[in-house]
Design a protein around this motif. Structure first.
Motif, mmCIF file in Angstrom:
data_model
loop_
_atom_site.group_PDB
_atom_site.id
_atom_site.type_symbol
_atom_site.label_atom_id
_atom_site.label_comp_id
_atom_site.label_asym_id
_atom_site.label_seq_id
_atom_site.Cartn_x
_atom_site.Cartn_y
_atom_site.Cartn_z
ATOM 1 N N GLU A 279 -0.775 3.250 -4.985
ATOM 2 C CA GLU A 279 -2.007 3.911 -4.572
ATOM 3 C C GLU A 279 -3.254 3.273 -5.158
ATOM 4 O O GLU A 279 -4.371 3.704 -4.853
ATOM 5 C CB GLU A 279 -1.942 5.392 -4.926
ATOM 6 N N ALA B 124 0.826 -1.211 0.000
ATOM 7 C CA ALA B 124 0.000 0.000 0.000
ATOM 8 C C ALA B 124 0.855 1.254 0.000
ATOM 9 O O ALA B 124 0.461 2.289 -0.546
ATOM 10 C CB ALA B 124 -0.930 -0.007 1.200
ATOM 11 N N LEU C 207 -6.267 3.699 6.732
ATOM 12 C CA LEU C 207 -5.321 2.731 7.282
ATOM 13 C C LEU C 207 -5.803 2.307 8.657
ATOM 14 O O LEU C 207 -6.085 3.147 9.510
ATOM 15 C CB LEU C 207 -3.925 3.364 7.390
ATOM 16 N N ILE D 99 1.142 5.674 3.119
ATOM 17 C CA ILE D 99 -0.231 5.282 2.813
ATOM 18 C C ILE D 99 -1.175 6.474 2.947
ATOM 19 O O ILE D 99 -2.201 6.550 2.273
ATOM 20 C CB ILE D 99 -0.675 4.119 3.722
#
Length: 345
Positions: A224, A220, A274, A269
């Motif tokens: 993207e 990740a 997340l 990220i």
């Protein structure tokens, strides 16, 4: 006087070159682009990227979902077996999740099977059959067999748990990394998801535990196309975990700690959603360092006005999947996105 403890402390005290310190969005953009490029270079993408050429190996009716196993070509001569779990009432807007196993007997452990492929009779273990949990929430789930595990062990390790040591040392000697192979092969699963034609391109996520948490986090961080990630039993600092507690050699990437600490890499990220899972009794990824990592991540998400996209499930447990938040999380974030899209329409 001959001990080297002080020397290690001296090395730890040298700040990584790309430690996060941005104060504006412009500084963040420059830092992100620079670190991502350098990080991807350290992982070392394998040579010989191939057409996927998926081959169906089996299809099993599991009641409310279908379990398929396919082969996909990845790099050079490498072919990766992958389980694909498809809800009987699947809708693309429910999204797809790449489910990534950690140490153990491989992808079968995620989909409710024993090492020999029969239905699981034992307790679910630290993976907690999380691929099955996700498909039962309506997601299409793709569970790859990471290099060195399950059906992808060396012949000499047929009776052993994995082939991490010899594969990792040989790759390192050849200027490559096991982490890189696993990350870039996992990203071929994103290619496969997009090629299927029944997956929404903006609703592909990943979830991994332990070594699979590394793969989920790193994948990740550099790609993207993964719009959301769950990192379980891994988010920490390198100094307190991989560099302080005995860990498998597959964790090590030459030069990585000179470049960045783990929270910096996880910060790549941002601002995408997340979710961090950390057990308070995890003996190899200490909870205090997990707390510290999340605190640093909060600073990045705060800068980007994306505080709500960072979620921390700090649970009472060992080195294991929690699932209390994660199993329903992808559905909640993608449903919110759908509502936002509908509102704009």
């Amino acid at each position: 006087m001959w001990q080297t403890d002080d020397y290690l402390e001296h090395l730890y005290a040298i700040a990584p070159e790309e430690r996060f310190g941005a104060r504006t969005r412009g500084e963040w953009q420059a830092w992100q682009a620079r670190l991502r490029e350098r990080f991807e270079g350290l992982l070392v993408e394998p040579d010989g990227k191939r057409e996927l050429s998926p081959v169906l190996l089996e299809s099993v009716d599991c009641g409310d979902y279908t379990r398929e196993r396919i082969n996909i070509a990845t790099y050079g001569p490498l072919v990766m077996p992958v389980y694909v779990l498809i809800p009987k009432e699947y809708e693309p807007e429910r999204g797809a999740v790449i489910a990534i196993h950690g140490h153990g007997y491989g992808s079968r452990d995620l989909v409710g099977l024993e090492p020999d492929g029969t239905e699981k009779a034992r307790e679910p273990g630290y993976h907690k059959n999380f691929a099955v949990e996700l498909v039962r929430r309506g997601h299409l789930v793709i569970a790859p067999e990471l290099l060195g595990f399950g059906d992808r062990k060396l012949a000499e390790d047929a009776e052993k748990g994995d082939s991490c040591y010899r594969l990792s040392t040989n790759l390192l000697a050849m200027g490559q990394t096991m982490a890189g192979h696993r990350v870039f092969e996992t990203l071929r699963c994103v290619d496969y998801a997009l090629a299927r034609g029944d997956v929404a391109a903006d609703r592909i996520g990943c979830m991994g535990i332990s070594g699979g948490g590394l793969v989920s986090a790193f994948a990740a961080a550099i790609d993207e196309r993964l719009s959301a990630a769950v990192v379980s039993g891994y988010a920490n600092t390198f100094q307190a975990s991989v560099l302080a507690v005995p860990h498998c050699i597959d964790n090590f990437v030459p030069g990585l700690s000179q470049l960045a600490e783990m929270p910096d890499l996880l910060g790549l990220i941002a601002p995408r959603p997340l979710l961090i899972e950390a057990g308070t009794k995890d003996h190899i990824f200490p909870i205090q360092a997990a707390d510290a990592a999340v605190d640093k991540l909060s600073g990045i998400y705060d800068l980007l006005d994306a505080e709500t996209n960072l979620v921390y499930d700090r649970f009472e447990g060992k080195h294991e999947i929690s699932g209390k938040v994660a199993f329903d999380w992808f559905g909640s974030i993608w449903q919110t996105r759908k509502a936002d899209d509908d509102g704009r329409a």
